[in-house]
Design an enzyme around this catalytic site. Structure first.
Site, PDB file in Angstrom:
ATOM      1  N   LYS A  74      -1.614  20.080  -7.213  1.00 26.66           N
ATOM      2  CA  LYS A  74      -1.452  20.488  -5.927  1.00 26.66           C
ATOM      3  C   LYS A  74      -0.687  21.796  -5.838  1.00 26.66           C
ATOM      4  O   LYS A  74       0.559  21.701  -6.351  1.00 26.66           O
ATOM      5  CB  LYS A  74      -1.100  19.356  -5.011  1.00 26.66           C
ATOM      6  N   SER A 122      -3.422  15.735   3.184  1.00 26.52           N
ATOM      7  CA  SER A 122      -3.378  17.162   2.681  1.00 26.52           C
ATOM      8  C   SER A 122      -3.802  17.426   1.257  1.00 26.52           C
ATOM      9  O   SER A 122      -4.063  18.549   0.976  1.00 26.52           O
ATOM     10  CB  SER A 122      -2.079  17.718   3.118  1.00 26.52           C
ATOM     11  N   SER A 128      -1.085  11.569   2.486  1.00 31.24           N
ATOM     12  CA  SER A 128      -1.690  12.693   1.956  1.00 31.24           C
ATOM     13  C   SER A 128      -2.324  12.509   0.711  1.00 31.24           C
ATOM     14  O   SER A 128      -3.147  13.581   0.032  1.00 31.24           O
ATOM     15  CB  SER A 128      -0.851  13.889   1.816  1.00 31.24           C
TER      16      SER A 128
END
Lengths: 96, 490, 480
Positions: free
Chosen positions: B80, B155, B179
């Site tokens: 990420k 996310s 997330s």
């Protein structure tokens, strides 16, 4: 309870320059969210200590030992403006 | 023969060990997959082709000499883009960090590097991990490989989409309010959030420091357990890091659930949950019962207030964490006549609307006169939630609920209504507030072919039993397969 | 109206640890700009703080030295405000539970001792340094600012007094006493001129005899004890003037201008600040157990006040005792003088008088001089045995300090030893009487002032080495 928000003051504290229109929009949105968030006030919490950490741990320290610092050129290569080994910013105009 | 891009970590590692695969071939396979899918999915912000291939070649040299350095050696993994990677652009999907090249690796990145992992690239996310759809990215949204009209969740939607699409064998996400778990549910993956403090946050761009944890997104429970074991453990650079040994993830994977007590959280398994999701949840609970688990229904009333508490605590912490983005030392600068003007303009221009909204919300919640009513009260509610969970875990070994209230929704469906977007995290937030581990396992598909996730929660440091139950659920559930992407199929 | 000043002092002390408060960068103010920086002290994305154990021990030491209670559990908070030399735009500090609280120190002005309460001592981190570049070098006319983050993250202890101080002189004495104690603890070089110890004063006034506090003004930028005293004095008068003319005092921060001898308002457009303190989620609470506290207490050196009291117990006067105890070099010299057998008060007089004056004049540290405790003892012995006059003793001391040797050697070499042989003195007296018979007749006849003339003559013939008192006695005995 209706929530009062001095949105211009909040934006100023947060150092975000917003137009009047943006301020009004954010004030309205914050009002809705805070209305919902205000439900935390409905729970009885007398005598309840606030959590500031999910783990009940104490005393994480490092020893007083010097470690290598970063290379200055590498650090300053990311700066929007730098000169002679310094970061450079516009004047602060604290007085006046 | 299976395309190497569709192997699990365990399968790929076995093939590497047997000499049936090379790390370069695996890496080429996921890079090829990415070249086919990225235009439609947009899982990555940066693909480090040359870095990945160089790491793969190094891994192959080790493996060919019989000197493999562990279960992740040579395996292509996605990171990420809120994790610091030395020399590779890291932006947290924000304009304010566009072009930023960090001078250091975060601890998790460093550990995976040392374990031989190959980093394919940096994946898209909601800006600064604030969001549940990966639509709040300064660089455009990511789409769900199961249905390109829908969001991958967020996310960590980029990592989830990359793994689902086969453009990485596994991914790392960060989980502040769900997330990792919610995008895992929406993309048909296993997603796991460790106990707060088990995985170092050093080098993770902070959103809400007391809630953030890094964890894996994988195709299988065993894969998740292997990645978790590689990244967990004490880090002297993170003062909140747990000093003891991390519990095993793999130890009891095959042991089933017979004799275990499984608690259903009533507040998280009824109101507000989509019918199909509820049906899949009940079916899975039935299967657990048939497999010998004792099912207990529990009420945790303060979890109903968790979302409210979360939307005070997380913005408050983020308002301070994001103060450092000011145009002085790195990132974007918008000029101004004074340093103050420069900062205020930089922040207005550099942050997207959701980030600004949360910074303003947090600034307000901490400001004079409101602290006690909002932030202080939210932290007391958090204590109540922790106490309730503690009582629940006296009665049961794990708690279960749906992961997300509904399968993937269409892009744009919730962007105009922040509160409805926030509701996505209603089942996942309580574990962040309590600091307990939780994970999502895929348990089926909706009528329209979208994945549905099932959440397992455990007490602090209860990872071993959590993985045990998750593995049992995986065994008891029908395999949902892989998304069919036309670009790949054709 | 008669006004009573009410003053509190805030002190920032930079700790002289090897590494910074929350990272491993060196604490080194000589370094090239931005070379002692890392992700943590530069506020890079993703970096985290880990507290320096030694800094926690040292603040505890400071707290114990100021008679504070040590919190069993204290906590770090974030203090939020934007400033370009503050890398994270929040400062890690402490708020409701500092490491040390509720202490005191005794402060003496003109022989009168008062107890000043210490509200708290808390742990925080320093900011970077701004250089305001412009024609005048002043903030308000600067055209740009250059930033150096080498100082960012240096451990800082803030010590806050209660508003117990009642005069500028007392403010100065408090600051001096505090500096002496901090220096004695060895936790900071505590140099005002280098900013490693910094004083701010909160000043208000109220009608004498009333209890309510007036509006307080914070005065900053005093870089010597003298400027602290002057600034507080100025501020007291300024406020009294305003109130006497029916005006009101603004709550504000004012800047002391050493050159002009006035304070200037530092009003910023921010208005009142709202620091939005909240518990620092990146850090765990600090727990100082009794065991740890006792270990730290065991490392405390004898503090100046206790040392001064001990010296007074040896018969040294209060002023000298305080001066001796306040200086490590004087203390060491005094102790070794005592060990070599010097009487306490005599050694104290020499050390706080001649020796200190010489050190100032020569700009040589006493510890670096040639003087030893044995020299002091020997010198004291010679004076006691009448071998040296007090004038000669001073001269001898000067030669010893200059490295010429021990007092006996030096006194002999410079021919300064007094004649104590009574036969020699008597013959000298008789010689002088024989040469001045007229004058002696007048002295014997009652003209007593002539005794000085005879003593002077004897000193002349003995080359100044006679003890004048002994000479006087002999002359009187001749008058019969």
């Amino acid at each position: 309870m209706p929530i009062e928000i001095d949105i211009a003051h909040v934006a100023r504290l947060a150092r975000i320059e917003l137009s009047e229109r943006q301020l009004a929009d954010y004030r309205a949105q914050l009002g809705v969210i805070l209305d919902h968030a205000a439900r935390v006030q409905e729970l009885p919490t007398e005598g309840v200590a606030p959590t500031s950490h999910p783990l009940d741990m104490v005393n994480a320290f490092r020893e007083d030992i010097v470690r290598p610092s970063l290379d200055r050129d590498e650090v300053l290569s990311q700066a929007p403006d730098a000169t002679d080994g310094f970061f450079r910013v516009p004047p602060s105009l604290d007085n006046e | 023969m299976t395309n190497p891009a569709d192997l699990t970590l365990v399968e790929a590692a076995t093939a590497l060990k047997a000499g049936d695969q090379t790390s370069v071939a695996l890496t080429e396979a996921v890079l090829t997959r990415a070249s086919l899918t990225e235009a439609a999915v947009h899982a990555y912000l940066t693909i480090d082709r040359s870095g990945a291939l160089a790491a793969a070649e190094a891994a192959d040299r080790r493996i060919s000499k019989g000197r493999s350095i562990g279960p992740l050696d040579g395996l292509p993994i996605a990171l990420k883009d809120n994790m610091m990677t030395r020399g590779v652009e890291t932006t947290a999907s924000s304009k304010i960090l566009a072009g930023y090249i960090p001078p250091y690796d975060g601890t998790v990145v460093a550990r995976l590097r040392e374990a031989g992992a190959v980093f394919v690239g940096k994946t898209n996310l909601d800006e600064f991990a604030m969001g549940s759809s990966t639509e709040n990215s300064a660089f455009g949204p990511t789409r769900n490989p199961w249905n390109l009209d829908t969001v991958p969740g967020g996310s960590s939607g980029g990592s989830a989409a990359a793994v689902a699409a086969g453009s990485a064998l596994a991914g790392l996400g960060s989980d502040t309010g769900g997330s990792i778990r919610q995008p895992a549910a929406l993309c048909g993956l296993v997603g796991m959030k460790p106990t707060y403090g088990l995985v170092s946050r050093y080098g993770l761009i902070a959103f809400a420091s007391s809630l953030d944890q890094i964890g894996p997104l994988t195709h299988t429970v065993e894969d998740a357990a292997i990645v978790y074991e590689a990244i967990a453990g004490h880090d002297p650079l993170d003062a909140t890091s747990f000093p003891g040994p991390a519990p095993s993830g793999t130890e009891r994977l095959g042991e089933g659930v017979s004799g275990l007590r499984v608690g259903i959280v009533n507040e998280l398994s009824g109101e507000g949950i989509d019918d199909e999701v509820l049906a899949a949840f009940r079916t899975t609970v039935q299967r657990l019962a048939s497999a010998g688990a004792e099912i207990v229904e529990l009420s945790l009333p303060s979890t109903a207030t968790a979302l409210s508490a979360y939307y005070l605590i997380a913005p408050a912490e983020c308002s301070a964490n994001l103060a450092r983005f000011d145009g002085v030392r790195y990132g974007l600068r918008v000029d101004g006549g004074t340093v103050d003007e420069m900062m205020s303009r930089t922040r207005a221009d550099g942050f997207g609307p959701e980030v600004i909204r949360r910074i303003l919300l947090g600034t307000y919640a901490l400001s004079a006169g409101y602290y006690d009513a909002f932030y202080g009260q939210a932290q007391r509610v958090r204590t109540l939630i922790i106490q309730e969970f503690a009582r629940a875990y006296e009665q049961v070994d794990v708690l279960v609920s749906p992961t997300a209230p509904a399968p993937a929704f269409e892009l744009g469906a919730k962007t105009q209504d922040p509160l409805s977007m926030y509701m996505q995290d209603i089942c996942t937030i309580p574990s962040n507030l309590s600091g307990h581990p939780a994970m999502s396992v895929p348990v089926g598909l909706s009528a329209t072919g979208l994945p549905i996730g099932f959440q397992v929660m455990a007490p602090a440091l209860g990872e071993t039993v959590m993985f045990q139950v998750a593995a049992a659920i995986e065994n008891l559930s029908d395999d949902i397969g892989r998304p069919v992407l036309e670009v790949v199929a054709s | 109206m008669k006004w009573e000043p009410v003053i509190g002092i805030e002190v920032h002390v930079e700790l002289e640890t090897q590494s910074k408060m929350f990272c491993g960068c060196a604490v080194d103010f000589e370094a090239e700009p931005n070379t002692n920086v890392c992700p943590t002290c530069l506020g890079l994305p993703g970096a985290l703080p880990v507290p320096n154990r030694k800094a926690i021990e040292w603040i505890t030491k400071i707290g114990l030295a100021f008679n504070c209670s040590i919190s069993e559990r204290s906590q770090f908070h974030r203090k939020n405000y934007f400033y370009s030399d503050q890398p994270k735009n929040y400062q890690i500090s402490q708020f409701d539970v500092p490491v040390c609280h509720d202490g005191w120190i005794d402060v003496t002005v003109d022989g009168e001792t008062s107890r000043i309460r210490v509200n708290r001592a808390h742990m925080e981190e320093d900011t970077g340094k701004s250089i305001h570049v412009g024609e005048s070098g002043r903030i308000h006319s600067a055209t740009e600012t250059l930033l150096n983050f080498n100082r960012a993250g240096v451990p800082l202890v803030e010590i806050v007094s209660e508003a117990d101080i009642r005069s500028a002189a007392q403010a100065r004495a408090y600051a001096q006493t505090l500096r002496t104690v901090v220096a004695a603890l060895g936790v900071s070089d505590a140099k005002l001129e280098e900013g490693s110890i910094r004083f701010d004063a909160n000043v208000s006034i109220r009608p004498t005899g009333t209890e309510a506090f007036g509006t307080k003004v914070e005065v900053k930028n005093m870089n010597s004890f003298r400027s602290l005293e002057r600034a507080v004095d100025f501020e007291i008068l300024r406020q009294a003037d305003i109130l006497d003319q029916g005006g009101t005092i603004d709550q504000e921060t004012r800047h002391w201008d050493e050159g002009e001898g006035v304070t200037h308002s530092m009003r910023s457009k921010e208005g009142s600040s709202d620091y939005r303190y909240f518990p620092e989620p990146d850090l765990l609470p600090i727990e100082v157990t009794d065991e740890w506290r006792n270990e730290i207490a065991a490392t405390l050196p004898e503090l100046p006040a206790a040392r001064a009291a001990r010296y007074m117990g040896l018969g040294v006067d209060a002023d000298s005792a305080t001066s001796l105890a306040g200086s490590d070099a004087l203390t060491a010299m005094f102790q070794s003088s005592l060990a070599a057998g010097a009487p306490a008060q005599v050694a104290a007089n020499w050390l706080t008088g001649e020796v200190t004056a010489w050190s100032r004049r020569a700009a040589i540290d006493i510890a670096d001089s040639a003087l030893t405790g044995a020299h002091v003892a020997q010198l004291a012995g010679m004076v006691a045995a009448n071998l040296l006059s007090s004038t000669a003793a001073k001269e001898v001391l000067g030669y010893v300090l200059a490295g010429e040797g021990d007092p006996e050697t030096v006194a002999a070499a410079h021919d300064l030893v007094q004649i104590n042989d009574s036969g020699a003195l008597e013959s000298a007296v008789d010689q002088v009487i024989g040469e001045n018979e007229d004058q002696f007749a007048r002295l014997a006849g009652g003209e007593d002032k002539l005794i000085g003339f005879f003593v002077g003559q004897v000193m002349r013939v003995t080359g100044g080495k006679a003890d004048p008192r002994a000479v006087t006695d002999i002359i009187r005995s001749r008058i019969g």
